[in-house]
Design a protein around this motif. Structure first.
Motif, PDB file in Angstrom:
ATOM      1  N   MET A  38       0.833  -1.202   0.000  1.00 50.77           N
ATOM      2  CA  MET A  38       0.000   0.000   0.000  1.00 50.77           C
ATOM      3  C   MET A  38       0.869   1.254   0.000  1.00 50.77           C
ATOM      4  O   MET A  38       0.407   2.354   0.286  1.00 50.77           O
ATOM      5  N   GLU A 324      -2.270  -6.203   6.913  1.00 50.74           N
ATOM      6  CA  GLU A 324      -2.154  -4.745   6.921  1.00 50.74           C
ATOM      7  C   GLU A 324      -3.552  -4.133   6.958  1.00 50.74           C
ATOM      8  O   GLU A 324      -4.470  -4.587   6.255  1.00 50.74           O
ATOM      9  N   PRO A 329      -2.310   2.472   5.925  1.00 51.64           N
ATOM     10  CA  PRO A 329      -1.179   1.677   5.442  1.00 51.64           C
ATOM     11  C   PRO A 329      -0.039   1.641   6.446  1.00 51.64           C
ATOM     12  O   PRO A 329       0.078   2.514   7.317  1.00 51.64           O
ATOM     13  N   ASN A 330       0.764   0.600   6.327  1.00 53.21           N
ATOM     14  CA  ASN A 330       1.960   0.408   7.158  1.00 53.21           C
ATOM     15  C   ASN A 330       1.644   0.014   8.601  1.00 53.21           C
ATOM     16  O   ASN A 330       2.539  -0.084   9.429  1.00 53.21           O
TER      17      ASN A 330
END
Length: 443
Positions: A38, A324, A329-330
């Motif tokens: 992402m 995720e 994201p992340n």
């Protein structure tokens, strides 16, 4: 730098299937700027990545350990408030007096000294997805390249009139092991002879679907020895429950009519609680308890809400291949708080997801394709000290990206099994617990 041979060895040791191992790329994993599925923060070449893990239970301990196993160059920081962690699995055995508190309590020494995980005993008060930072209670701010959130569950305390967080020390839920478990343990031993223990499990979804019914079994095991004329009433918000036929078969064999289970349609749904008299009210009347155990409806752990990772139902949607978040994201979410397809919310599920999530993160950090593997879940329950039952399942990712069960993989204990079979399953339950605790906190 982690070599492919070491990576395969480490993953094989965790029980990952051949499909996942075969999908791992390259002969070694070069340090490259990160490019997640992402989109991820870019690091300078050669700079070690930093993964922060929030929560040190089955999911958090698993992902922290296996991140270091899969790529020792990654800096991993685990943030967990407790110095010692008491597990929910095994806590019902403790209530029965079959094990002591030490048996189900673990520390983080092995993660620190054997695996090089940095452990901070603190609370996270803020998550900033845009800045990729977490803030601790003492004001410290940690940058991360990837964040894993494994916070377990929280409770909807306002779901039942008269029951709230203010009276949980009088009416314990004991569904987060620790002080609540100790309170219920003490109340059961102080209950008058011939008294009534009333337990109220929640509707789905909730942590450990067989958990309340193993608890009823373990309380009955204790009562049979110490309070044989006591009664157990289960007022259930559901119409059926996990391993129902097996539990009820065992209850009839071992405890006669000591345990009464009442489904929602027959008066099991609790409408109101009078905390002062420990009385619960349903459509079909009221029940007065000597010891009352209400397990409230559940939702994702508090930090998941703080970080903005939850949906309208209070759980965390994820990409079920990488774990995720589909919101931020992340950030990866594993364990009870995540919506992980058909996998139940259990300690074994969380540990399995932790390993898969670690593999995904290491691959993403190194600019490689994420391998597709298999998740597993095993759940043993004791009906008595010598009477065990179990369920096991294997899970894969289907074409729609959803985690689903593999047909005919796993299964449940047979009904009508003999005494020797139930005894062996009880021994397997003990072995399962010791093995997973050794894997996550001791080895």
């Amino acid at each position: 730098m982690l070599k492919r041979r070491s990576l395969i060895k480490a993953m094989a040791a965790t029980g990952f299937g051949g499909t996942l191992i075969a999908a791992l790329p390259g002969c070694s994993l070069p340090k490259v700027p990160m490019l997640g599925e992402m989109g991820a923060k870019t690091r300078k070449a050669g700079e070690p990545a930093h993964v922060v893990v929030i929560g040190g239970g089955f999911g958090g301990a698993s992902v922290a350990k296996y991140l270091k196993r899969f790529d020792s160059s990654v800096n991993v920081t685990l943030i967990e408030p407790k110095q010692n962690y008491m597990t929910c699995p095994g806590s019902n055995w403790y209530l029965a007096g079959l094990v002591d508190a030490k048996f189900i309590t673990h520390n983080y020494d092995a993660l620190k000294t054997k695996h090089g995980v940095s452990v901070i005993h603190s609370m996270v008060t803020k998550v900033s997805p845009s800045a990729m930072q977490v803030t601790l209670k003492d004001g410290r701010v940690l940058d991360y390249d990837r964040l894993v959130v494994s916070p377990g569950i929280d409770f909807n305390y306002d779901a039942i009139e008269g029951y709230s967080e203010a009276n949980i020390n009088d009416i314990p839920h004991a569904y987060q092991a620790g002080p609540q478990t100790e309170i219920l343990y003490k109340q059961l031993r102080e209950m008058p002879q011939g008294g009534t223990f009333v337990m109220c499990p929640p509707g789905n979804p909730f942590r450990c679907p067989p958990g309340p019914y193993e608890r009823a079994s373990m309380v009955a095991d204790f009562f049979k020895r110490e309070n044989p004329t006591a009664k157990i009433v289960i007022l259930d918000a559901k119409e059926k429950f996990s391993k129902q036929g097996l539990f009820q078969e065992g209850w009839a064999q071992l405890y006669g009519d000591m345990i009464e289970w009442i489904p929602a349609s027959s008066g099991g749904k609790v409408l109101r609680v009078d905390a002062a008299t420990k009385t619960v009210f349903t459509d079909f009347g009221e029940h007065k308890a000597d010891v009352l155990n209400i397990i409230p409806p559940q939702k994702a752990g508090k930090i998941a809400f703080t970080a903005g990772l939850t949906n309208e139902k209070g759980w965390c949607p994820i990409n079920q291949k990488t774990f995720e978040s589909t919101i931020h994201p992340n950030i990866h979410v594993i364990g009870d708080s995540s919506i992980s397809g058909k996998m139940p919310k259990s300690g074994h599920s969380a540990a399995s997801q932790g390993k898969m999530c670690a593999a995904a993160i290491v691959s993403l950090l190194n600019g490689k394709d994420v391998p597709v593997g298999k998740n597993v879940n095993t759940c043993y329950s004791l009906v008595s000290a010598d009477y065990g039952i179990s369920v096991a399942a294997v899970y894969v990712l289907n074409a729609e990206g959803q985690i689903v069960g593999v047909k005919d993989a796993g299964g449940v204990s047979p009904k009508g099994a003999d005494t020797a079979f139930r005894l062996m399953e009880a021994k397997y339950a003990d072995g399962w617990y010791k093995a997973i605790a050794m894997d996550l906190w001791k080895s």
